[in-house]
Design a protein around this motif. Structure first.
Motif, PDB file in Angstrom:
ATOM      1  N   VAL A  21       0.934  -1.251   0.570  1.00  0.00           N
ATOM      2  CA  VAL A  21       0.004  -0.025   0.091  1.00  0.00           C
ATOM      3  C   VAL A  21       0.814   1.173  -0.098  1.00  0.00           C
ATOM      4  O   VAL A  21       1.771   1.202   0.859  1.00  0.00           O
ATOM      5  N   ILE A  22       0.544   2.363  -1.148  1.00  0.00           N
ATOM      6  CA  ILE A  22       1.326   3.143  -0.601  1.00  0.00           C
ATOM      7  C   ILE A  22      -0.182   4.686  -0.642  1.00  0.00           C
ATOM      8  O   ILE A  22      -1.433   4.643  -1.623  1.00  0.00           O
ATOM      9  N   ALA A  23       0.689   4.842   0.571  1.00  0.00           N
ATOM     10  CA  ALA A  23      -0.215   6.826   0.940  1.00  0.00           C
ATOM     11  C   ALA A  23      -0.031   7.554   0.105  1.00  0.00           C
ATOM     12  O   ALA A  23       1.804   7.876   0.114  1.00  0.00           O
ATOM     13  N   ALA A  46       7.318   8.789  -9.563  1.00  0.00           N
ATOM     14  CA  ALA A  46       7.606   7.879  -7.464  1.00  0.00           C
ATOM     15  C   ALA A  46       7.014   6.478  -7.765  1.00  0.00           C
ATOM     16  O   ALA A  46       7.545   5.775  -6.816  1.00  0.00           O
ATOM     17  N   VAL A  47       6.119   5.937  -7.967  1.00  0.00           N
ATOM     18  CA  VAL A  47       5.444   5.101  -7.796  1.00  0.00           C
ATOM     19  C   VAL A  47       5.516   4.439  -8.909  1.00  0.00           C
ATOM     20  O   VAL A  47       5.865   3.374  -8.354  1.00  0.00           O
ATOM     21  N   ARG A  48       5.836   4.878 -10.065  1.00  0.00           N
ATOM     22  CA  ARG A  48       6.465   3.735 -10.963  1.00  0.00           C
ATOM     23  C   ARG A  48       7.860   3.501 -10.821  1.00  0.00           C
ATOM     24  O   ARG A  48       8.399   2.191 -10.676  1.00  0.00           O
ATOM     25  N   GLU A  49       8.890   4.395  -9.474  1.00  0.00           N
ATOM     26  CA  GLU A  49      10.428   3.983  -8.868  1.00  0.00           C
ATOM     27  C   GLU A  49       9.732   2.598  -8.200  1.00  0.00           C
ATOM     28  O   GLU A  49      10.470   1.680  -8.040  1.00  0.00           O
ATOM     29  N   ALA A  50       8.890   3.276  -7.415  1.00  0.00           N
ATOM     30  CA  ALA A  50       8.879   1.359  -6.012  1.00  0.00           C
ATOM     31  C   ALA A  50       8.126   0.877  -6.644  1.00  0.00           C
ATOM     32  O   ALA A  50       7.873  -0.135  -5.756  1.00  0.00           O
ATOM     33  N   ALA A  86       1.103   1.135 -10.510  1.00  0.00           N
ATOM     34  CA  ALA A  86       0.199   0.397  -9.244  1.00  0.00           C
ATOM     35  C   ALA A  86      -1.243  -0.807 -10.233  1.00  0.00           C
ATOM     36  O   ALA A  86      -1.910   0.216 -10.783  1.00  0.00           O
ATOM     37  N   ASP A  87      -2.147  -1.138  -9.475  1.00  0.00           N
ATOM     38  CA  ASP A  87      -2.571  -2.732  -9.630  1.00  0.00           C
ATOM     39  C   ASP A  87      -3.957  -1.737  -9.234  1.00  0.00           C
ATOM     40  O   ASP A  87      -4.616  -1.749 -10.285  1.00  0.00           O
ATOM     41  N   VAL A  88      -4.189  -1.217  -8.213  1.00  0.00           N
ATOM     42  CA  VAL A  88      -5.128  -0.104  -8.058  1.00  0.00           C
ATOM     43  C   VAL A  88      -4.704   0.715  -8.105  1.00  0.00           C
ATOM     44  O   VAL A  88      -3.900   0.903  -7.226  1.00  0.00           O
ATOM     45  N   VAL A  89      -5.450   1.993  -8.457  1.00  0.00           N
ATOM     46  CA  VAL A  89      -5.448   3.233  -7.656  1.00  0.00           C
ATOM     47  C   VAL A  89      -6.634   3.637  -7.483  1.00  0.00           C
ATOM     48  O   VAL A  89      -8.242   2.887  -7.923  1.00  0.00           O
ATOM     49  N   LEU A  90      -6.867   4.244  -5.806  1.00  0.00           N
ATOM     50  CA  LEU A  90      -8.275   5.141  -5.573  1.00  0.00           C
ATOM     51  C   LEU A  90      -8.116   6.564  -5.116  1.00  0.00           C
ATOM     52  O   LEU A  90      -6.810   6.899  -3.852  1.00  0.00           O
ATOM     53  N   ASP A  91      -9.117   7.192  -5.880  1.00  0.00           N
ATOM     54  CA  ASP A  91      -9.048   8.391  -5.454  1.00  0.00           C
ATOM     55  C   ASP A  91      -9.781   9.496  -4.863  1.00  0.00           C
ATOM     56  O   ASP A  91     -10.974   9.072  -5.410  1.00  0.00           O
ATOM     57  N   PHE A  92      -9.349   9.127  -3.354  1.00  0.00           N
ATOM     58  CA  PHE A  92     -10.301   9.853  -3.029  1.00  0.00           C
ATOM     59  C   PHE A  92     -10.729  11.994  -2.821  1.00  0.00           C
ATOM     60  O   PHE A  92     -10.623  12.128  -1.971  1.00  0.00           O
TER      61      PHE A  92
END
Length: 349
Positions: free
Chosen positions: A203-205, A234-238, A244-250
């Motif tokens: 999980v990436i916050a 940064a997400v792609r680097e991580a 990311a397989d799932v991205v949840l935009d709140f």
């Protein structure tokens, strides 16, 4: 009794005296233990008008509610006076195919619902009062042992909404997957917990606020990133370049939607939960191949029971700030000013 009511569009709510409700046949009166203050209430006060929704003021605010059964109308079975309950928020018709399976958030016959596309605190009187009239017993879910109504109240929306968004993507969240949560405030901090409780995914916050990122890590996030122009990289680097397989935009503004699309892995899910008013242009090359893009609204009645079970077992712990009913307007001021951490809960008693 006292109630916090929205008397007209684009105005602040007022604490006024109203009659205590009495149940008719099939109805239930709940003594309110807690009523969550939701960011969407600010849209009712600041943005919406008669052209936006099929219902309108005056009504009592509060669509996240839990408490104790106070009085039963004729014909109600399966509930006892004094029993602790949570109130399922979306009130549908009860007879269409979606309502029959407990998905009253997606009622297909809203003209026959208690209020079209709404519920208590959304067109009808909600829980920011001492008592709440619930139009049908099916909208009440018994609380598991050990779960306090004050903790349960925000779970009826702030817990249920992210739970539904995560649950629909479970098939894409095996142990080697990555999920990104954009916006780790009132709903997002619970989304992190739902992901950790129900999947083995990393999980990436993502949030603009350092304190929100720190809180997300405390709740189990494996990595916390600032929300800026470099977030998707940064997400792609991580993730070794995969995304990311799932991205949840709140959040749901232009910038976060663009980040979500850019950070998604091919065949992934991008789910928009926040109603920030942003748009995401979609064309053949604008998103990774076979990315599924969807919006979600609330969750189902069976899912609420699952959320309450997770909370009773200590796997979901909403960050709650309590306000007495006579300070309910302060909760919204703190929310609007960005001073609120987690979820505000109005406690009438």
């Amino acid at each position: 009794m006292r109630a916090l009511r929205l008397l007209e569009w684009k105005s602040d709510p007022e604490l006024v005296e109203v009659a205590e409700p009495e149940p008719g046949p099939g109805q239930v009166v709940v003594k309110v233990g807690g009523a969550g203050a939701c960011h969407s209430d600010l849209h009712l006060m600041r943005d919406f008008d008669s052209a936006t929704l099929p219902w309108g003021p005056p009504f009592t605010l509060g669509h996240e509610n839990a408490g104790w059964v106070h009085a039963l109308g004729d014909g109600v079975r399966g509930l006892d006076v004094g029993q602790p309950v949570a109130v399922y928020g979306p009130w549908g018709c009860g007879i269409c195919p979606r309502c029959q399976i407990g998905a009253e958030d997606y009622c297909e016959n809203p003209a026959e619902a208690p209020v079209p596309g709404g519920g208590g605190g959304l067109g009808l009187d909600g829980g920011m009062a001492e008592y709440l009239l619930v139009p049908a017993a099916r909208f009440l879910v018994p609380l598991p042992d050990g779960l306090d109504p004050v903790a349960a109240a925000p779970l009826t929306d702030a817990g249920l909404t992210p739970y539904h968004a995560v649950r629909r993507s479970w098939a894409k969240l095996p142990p080697d997957a990555t999920a990104v949560v954009i916006g780790t405030g009132g709903l997002g901090h619970l989304a992190v917990q739902v992901l950790k409780a129900t999947t083995a995914a990393r999980v990436i916050a993502v949030d603009t606020r350092e304190e929100a990122r720190e809180r997300a890590v405390e709740h189990g996030a494996d990595l916390a990133l600032p929300s800026d122009g470099g977030t998707s990289d940064a997400v792609r680097e991580a993730t070794g370049g995969r995304g990311a397989d799932v991205v949840l935009d709140f959040v749901g503004v232009d910038a976060t939607l663009a980040t979500a699309a850019a950070a998604a892995r091919m065949l992934g899910d991008v789910t928009i939960v926040g109603i920030g008013g942003g748009t995401l242009p979609v064309s053949f090359f604008s998103v990774p191949y076979e990315v599924s893009l969807q919006t979600t609204y609330w969750g189902t009645r069976p899912e609420l029971a699952e959320v309450l079970d997770l909370a009773a077992r200590g796997l979901l712990r909403p960050d709650v700030t309590r306000y007495p009913l006579d300070r309910a307007t302060d909760a919204y001021r703190d929310m609007e000013a960005g001073r609120l951490e987690g979820r505000a809960v109005i406690v009438p008693g």
